[in-house]
Design an enzyme around this catalytic site. Structure first.
Site, short mmCIF file in Angstrom:
data_model
loop_
_atom_site.label_atom_id
_atom_site.label_comp_id
_atom_site.label_asym_id
_atom_site.label_seq_id
_atom_site.Cartn_x
_atom_site.Cartn_y
_atom_site.Cartn_z
N ASN A 181 5.20 4.97 9.09
CA ASN A 181 6.03 3.82 9.46
C ASN A 181 5.78 2.62 8.57
O ASN A 181 6.52 1.63 8.63
CB ASN A 181 5.75 3.39 10.90
N SER A 182 4.73 2.64 7.78
CA SER A 182 4.40 1.50 6.93
C SER A 182 5.59 1.03 6.11
O SER A 182 6.23 1.83 5.42
CB SER A 182 3.27 1.86 5.96
N HIS A 242 0.80 -1.22 0.00
CA HIS A 242 0.00 0.00 0.00
C HIS A 242 0.84 1.27 0.00
O HIS A 242 0.31 2.37 -0.19
CB HIS A 242 -1.02 0.00 1.15
N ASP A 279 0.29 -7.50 1.69
CA ASP A 279 0.75 -6.12 1.86
C ASP A 279 2.26 -6.01 1.83
O ASP A 279 2.88 -5.36 2.67
CB ASP A 279 0.19 -5.49 3.14
#
Length: 517
Positions: free
Chosen positions: A197-198, A91, A123
């Site tokens: 932080n993803s 994402h 993801d």
């Protein structure tokens, strides 16, 4: 007619909201085993910053709340080889036009990158930076037990300043479905992560990788990372440029304000992917695949279960709602591209709902702000006052037409839309009674019943009838009445059409009507 396609209708008209328990950790713009491709060495704890990257994805995205925008969103990632392979979240990067990367908090040297392979269900994505000699991580070997000290590294809130937070593993290995993924192996920890932080690394006290951060919930101090074992299981495929459990979307499970799952919202689409070839666009809401309703719990679980059952290369039937047009589409991934579906045509109209007619629509809301429906902007005649029926019952109400007096006076040569709704506890008429009254009136007006069928769209259950040849002028008429699925209110919708353009209005009204009590 298959009205179950339209679970998104009410939310589309009265406003959508993300009601997910967890928040994704990419920052959206508003408006062990040897490292692949390198040697077996890796950075130590003191050098974690040097191998952590910040990623800016630039392109066109569509948000269910903000609409379309061309801008940049930022997330994190980390290097896993000395020649520039890096891991991040799907994402963060999928659907972007360009990627910009900064390493270790360096804001001066911008690196270019490209996506090699990705997975919306896991993801995960692997990107390739410009070739050079980079510091990189290696993976922790052995178990990752509960209470292991862990550190979340990255660039939260889009800040170029490197950040690390400390915590422990609170749940060592669990399955988890979220709006962004459906994973069999997740680490739950309390090293705080926030938007931005993803895709960043979760490391142990030696700087060894234990997972990939992807979601967090500040309210419950719950932070999630994709488990090392999940990543390693697909890493080689992603590095080779193979997508895993992926059709090429950057998607999010969507729920309305009442916590009802609506489908999978498409934020962006990877060029050349199966989704792109099928004609899926940013801003579409995927409602069904292979006859399975998607996003029923606000997560990617249903979507990923279909891919796991059939495989991403299979020909997969898909239904979607294109909110920008208020029109439903049907087609296939890896097959026939999606095409607009006319509800009017399904119900019996001979000319297919006039999908080619270019009409601007506006949303009309009644005086009590309880019902809404989209109508042609040219229909200036509006009556949004409370309607009092012969039994004294009060109904939230909208009548819209180019000539409101003629429409309300029974003139069959004038098109119009009428919608009424009331709480079940106070409603004077049931859906069955509404349909019975309409049938009596329409029969006396020379109308011929063409279609009668049950109606269910995930938010309402009832029935509809479709009539032709009305009033001696060939007008067509659709009458729908239903209870809300929770039984809290009764709703009745009627659309009168006298031209090809008006048939499109039937589709638009059915795709947009909404009530809230």
């Amino acid at each position: 007619m298959t009205p179950s396609r339209r679970r998104a209708a009410a939310a589309a008209a009265l406003g959508l909201s993300m009601a997910a328990a967890l928040s994704g950790c990419a920052l959206p713009a508003l408006p062990g085993f040897p490292a692949a491709g390198g040697d077996s060495g890796g950075v130590g704890f003191d050098d974690v910053q040097s191998a952590t990257i910040q990623i800016e994805a630039v392109g066109t995205f569509v948000s269910p709340e903000e609409g379309g925008y061309e801008a940049a969103g930022r997330g994190s990632g980390f290097l896993i080889s000395d020649d520039g392979l890096a891991v991040t979240n799907n994402h963060v990067v999928v659907g972007a036009g360009t990627l910009k990367v900064w390493r270790g908090g360096d804001t001066e040297s911008t690196l270019n990158a490209k996506v090699l392979g990705s997975s919306e269900c896991l993801d995960l994505a692997v990107i390739q930076l410009e070739k050079d000699d980079y510091p990189h991580f290696t993976w922790r070997e052995g178990e990752i037990p509960t209470a292991t000290d862990v550190y979340a590294a990255g660039f939260p809130l889009g800040d170029p300043e490197f950040t690390m937070t400390r915590g422990i593993v609170s749940k060592a290995d669990t399955a988890m479905d979220t709006p962004w993924a459906s994973l069999s192996h997740v680490i739950e920890h309390d090293a705080r992560i926030r938007a931005g932080n993803s895709g960043g690394p979760l490391v142990d006290e030696n700087g060894k990788l234990v997972g990939v951060n992807y979601a967090g919930n500040d309210q419950h101090d719950q932070n999630l990372a994709i488990h090392r074992d999940e990543v390693q299981g697909v890493l080689d495929q992603l590095i080779k440029g193979e997508n895993v459990m992926s059709l090429g979307i950057n998607g999010t499970g969507l729920m309305n304000e009442d916590g009802e799952g609506l489908g999978i919202w498409v934020n962006s689409v990877a060029s050349g992917s199966a989704a792109d070839k099928a004609g899926v666009e940013p801003g579409d809401l995927l409602t069904k695949m292979e006859g399975v309703s998607l996003g029923t719990d606000g997560t990617m679980a249903d979507y990923c279960s279909v891919l796991e059952t059939h495989g991403a290369d299979a020909t997969l039937a898909v239904d979607l709602f294109r909110s920008g047009e208020g029109v439903y589409y049907s087609g296939q991934f890896n097959g026939d591209a999606v095409e607009a579906v006319s509800v009017a045509q399904d119900a019996g109209a001979s000319d297919g709902g006039a999908q080619g007619v270019d009409t601007e629509y506006v949303t009309v809301v009644d005086d009590t702000e309880s019902v809404a429906v989209e109508v042609p902007a040219s229909w200036k005649g509006l009556d949004t006052a409370v309607f009092v029926d012969p039994e004294g019952g009060e109904w939230a109400h909208i009548d819209a037409s180019p000539d409101i007096s003629a429409f309300q006076g029974g003139d069959w040569s004038v098109p119009g839309v009428s919608i009424m709704a009331a709480p079940t506890a106070t409603a004077s008429f049931t859906p069955e009674e509404w349909l019975s009254m309409a049938e009596q009136h329409l029969g006396q007006s020379g109308c011929v019943k063409d279609t009668e069928d049950a109606y269910a769209d995930g938010m309402h259950e009832g029935a509809f009838t479709y009539w032709t040849g009305c009033g001696g002028v060939g007008a067509q008429y659709l009458m729908l009445s239903a209870y809300s699925t929770d039984g809290s209110y009764v709703i009745a919708l009627a659309v009168q059409a006298v031209s090809e353009a008006d048939l499109t209005t039937i589709d638009r009204a059915l795709g947009s009507f909404a009530a809230s009590f």
